[in-house]
Design a protein around this motif. Structure first.
Motif, PDB file in Angstrom:
ATOM      1  N   LEU A   6       0.829  -1.213   0.000  1.00 15.07           N
ATOM      2  CA  LEU A   6       0.000   0.000   0.000  1.00 15.07           C
ATOM      3  C   LEU A   6       0.861   1.260   0.000  1.00 15.07           C
ATOM      4  O   LEU A   6       0.680   2.165  -0.809  1.00 15.07           O
ATOM      5  N   PHE A  29       2.839   1.730  -3.313  1.00 10.56           N
ATOM      6  CA  PHE A  29       1.984   2.231  -4.395  1.00 10.56           C
ATOM      7  C   PHE A  29       1.640   3.705  -4.184  1.00 10.56           C
ATOM      8  O   PHE A  29       1.813   4.533  -5.079  1.00 10.56           O
ATOM      9  N   LEU A  30       1.188   4.021  -2.965  1.00 11.89           N
ATOM     10  CA  LEU A  30       0.785   5.403  -2.698  1.00 11.89           C
ATOM     11  C   LEU A  30       1.978   6.353  -2.794  1.00 11.89           C
ATOM     12  O   LEU A  30       1.862   7.456  -3.323  1.00 11.89           O
ATOM     13  N   GLY A  31       3.130   5.881  -2.305  1.00  8.35           N
ATOM     14  CA  GLY A  31       4.324   6.720  -2.370  1.00  8.35           C
ATOM     15  C   GLY A  31       4.713   6.998  -3.814  1.00  8.35           C
ATOM     16  O   GLY A  31       5.027   8.140  -4.179  1.00  8.35           O
TER      17      GLY A  31
END
Lengths: 297, 309
Positions: free
Chosen positions: A30, A33-35
């Motif tokens: 998570l 991906f978000l980073g």
């Protein structure tokens, strides 16, 4: 017997251990991906800032530098001194148009929202429905005729033409009316009994209670002025009245169409800065206003 | 009973809005429809006393005009490409954001950042990122940061938007920019929707041992469907009015050097007809309205069928 029980307990521990590992892996995925997405979202801003402090020589290198070799702020000096952009004038024009249209627009919006929320008159619901229906029509349809109208009025190349046609926003009236309706009617009736005038009630009770919505409208309206492009270009694109976005688009490109990108990026950064400052300090109101509107500016 | 004093007062409060709406909203609706039905209408001509014939000539001429067909094609293409991509990506990001605790607010703020920008100004930054700077040699001096990344990945550099660039390369640049621009609003709405979903549904799924994927497709998406419908509809409405993002990247020429107006859109077409071809502009604006209206109705009908409240 007891052996089976310990095995069962061991199995339960095993399950929770795998679950824990899975959970950690999910969290890692998570955040990765978000980073990554956050980096992609932010990168253009980073590129704008570092390009704006590069020299043209450094900018046009085959292998670009991600951190400039030395910080060269001459591009910014050029932006502020430029005869091509006349930044001071553009800023002053845009702030003037933004402030005047926001103030007038707020007065009109508050008065109309109050009438729709608290006063009774014939045809109120029909009129409100008709207003909402106009929101479906694309603005360009109005622009064609409004261009003729302001021409007939002799408003071309004035500040009036940049302010007056957009003072009424049906959406803001709708937003504020909904907010006003949430204020209990008993308050209004009590104020009436006390002999408070409608205007005083509006000013002393309703506006303070609806302040967050009013702040949201103010910010969105100001941002609208800062970002407006098409209408100003049509009706007031002269040196005296030009707004910031129109000035920015054509600046620093010479007659052969070659652009001095580092200087251009410095200009873009200067124009974007006020928006970022507003965002940092008033994020809550912007996000609240936007989530209910879906309209940019 | 409505007393007449309150009537009078209500209209006083409404008067500024009513006067402005009559001039700048009601009159344009009537007048634009009228102009669209007068064949070949121009303001100049009408001032000079030319009488125009009533008919649908403006509509048929606009629809046969190749420039308009290009605009229509570009607009529809950009809509069809960007709305699904941005909606899917926004949904993915919103779901992930909803599943983390630390740094959630910071990331949320970062993802909202593109919203508070001037679409022309940041379009110029994207143009710079895709832009090549020519030198004397066969290979450009600088291929631009995007191409640098492609080459680092072992791919060849692409002429994205300079002289001689291909139509699909131009469209790709526009899709990237429009999606980047559309994400913040969609993430904001979808995350807001996710955060208001009742936690009990998830607890029930957990007790039943439902898999993560199944939970997502059977609980999250249905409960989120009103918000998804909302971002899709506003996405299409915005998409059909695409204009300033293209000006941001390509400038007023609406296309790369040597190929102007190749990326022109419906709104671009209308704007260029204002001030000289009002009949055509009005017809085009009404066609745009009709398209937006029909697409919105279709979207509403589809979402009504698939929306679970």
């Amino acid at each position: 017997m007891s052996e089976i029980k310990t095995m069962q307990i061991r199995d339960m521990h095993k399950v929770s251990a795998t679950q824990k590992v899975m959970k950690v892996i999910t969290q890692i995925l998570l955040y990765t991906f978000l980073g990554l997405m956050a980096l992609i979202v932010i990168f253009p801003f980073y590129w704008m800032i570092i390009s704006s402090i590069k020299t043209m020589d450094e900018y046009r290198r085959a292998i670009p530098t991600l951190i400039p070799e030395y910080f060269d702020f001459r591009n910014y000096v050029e932006v502020f001194m430029s005869e091509d952009l006349l930044l001071g004038r553009l800023f002053a024009n845009t702030v003037f148009v933004g402030v005047v249209s926001t103030v007038l627009s707020l007065i009109i919006t508050v008065l109309s929202a109050f009438a729709f929320a608290r006063l009774e008159f014939k045809g109120k619901n029909a009129m409100f429905a008709a207003l909402l229906a106009t929101m479906m029509i694309p603005g360009e349809l109005f622009t064609i005729t409004n261009y003729q109208t302001v021409n007939t009025f002799g408003w071309m190349k004035t500040f009036t033409v940049l302010i007056v046609p957009f003072l009424v926003s049906v959406f803001y009236i709708y937003l504020l009316r909904q907010n006003f309706l949430q204020i209990p009617n008993e308050l209004y009736l009590a104020a009436k009994v006390d002999g408070t005038t409608d205007f005083k009630y509006l000013w002393k009770v309703m506006i303070p209670l609806a302040l967050p919505t009013i702040i949201s409208i103010t910010i969105l309206k100001m941002m609208g002025a800062w970002n407006s492009y098409m209408w100003p270009r049509l009706v007031a694109n002269d040196d005296e009245h030009r707004l910031i976005t129109n000035g920015l688009r054509t600046a620093f490109t010479n007659a052969e169409g070659v652009t001095d990108i580092p200087v251009q990026m410095a200009a873009v950064a200067v124009v974007s800065l006020p928006l970022f400052l507003v965002f940092i300090f008033l994020r809550k109101y912007i996000m609240k206003g936007v989530s209910r509107s879906g309209i940019k500016g | 009973m409505v007393d007449s004093k309150q009537q009078w007062k209500a209209w006083l409060y409404l008067s500024p809005a009513v006067v402005l709406l009559l001039i700048f909203t009601v009159w344009p609706i009537y007048n634009t429809i009228k102009m669209s039905l007068l064949e070949g209408f121009t303001t100049m001509g009408s001032v000079n006393g030319v009488q125009y014939q009533f008919g649908f000539g403006n509509f048929t001429r606009v629809l046969q005009y190749p420039g308009f067909i290009t605009c229509l094609k570009n607009t529809v293409l950009l809509c069809v490409l960007t709305v699904p991509i941005s909606t899917f990506l926004a949904l993915l990001i919103a779901v992930c954001l909803n599943a983390i605790r630390p740094l959630q607010r910071l990331l949320q703020t970062i993802f909202f950042l593109p919203y508070v920008t001037n679409s022309i100004a940041i379009g110029m930054v994207f143009a710079a990122m895709f832009n090549m700077i020519m030198g004397g040699g066969a290979r450009p001096d600088s291929v631009g940061i995007i191409n640098n990344v492609l080459e680092a990945l072992g791919l060849n550099y692409i002429n994205w938007l300079n002289y001689g660039s291909s139509y699909w390369a131009n469209i790709a640049v526009m899709v990237v920019y429009i999606v980047w621009n559309a994400l913040p609003f969609k993430i904001l709405i979808l995350l807001g929707g996710l955060q208001s979903v009742n936690k009990q549904y998830y607890d029930a799924a957990k007790v039943d041992g439902t898999s993560k994927v199944r939970t997502f497709t059977r609980i999250t998406v249905p409960l989120l469907s009103p918000m998804i419908a909302y971002v899709v509809i506003t996405g299409f409405i915005g998409g059909f009015k695409e204009y300033s993002s293209i000006v941001g990247i390509f400038g007023e020429s609406m296309g790369p050097v040597g190929n102007p107006y190749s990326l022109d859109t419906m709104v671009g077409f209308i704007y260029r007809a204002i001030g000289n071809q009002e009949g055509t502009a009005s017809a085009a604006a009404l066609i745009l309205f009709a398209i937006i209206f029909v697409v919105t109705m279709i979207n509403l009908a589809v979402s009504k069928k698939n929306t679970h409240y």
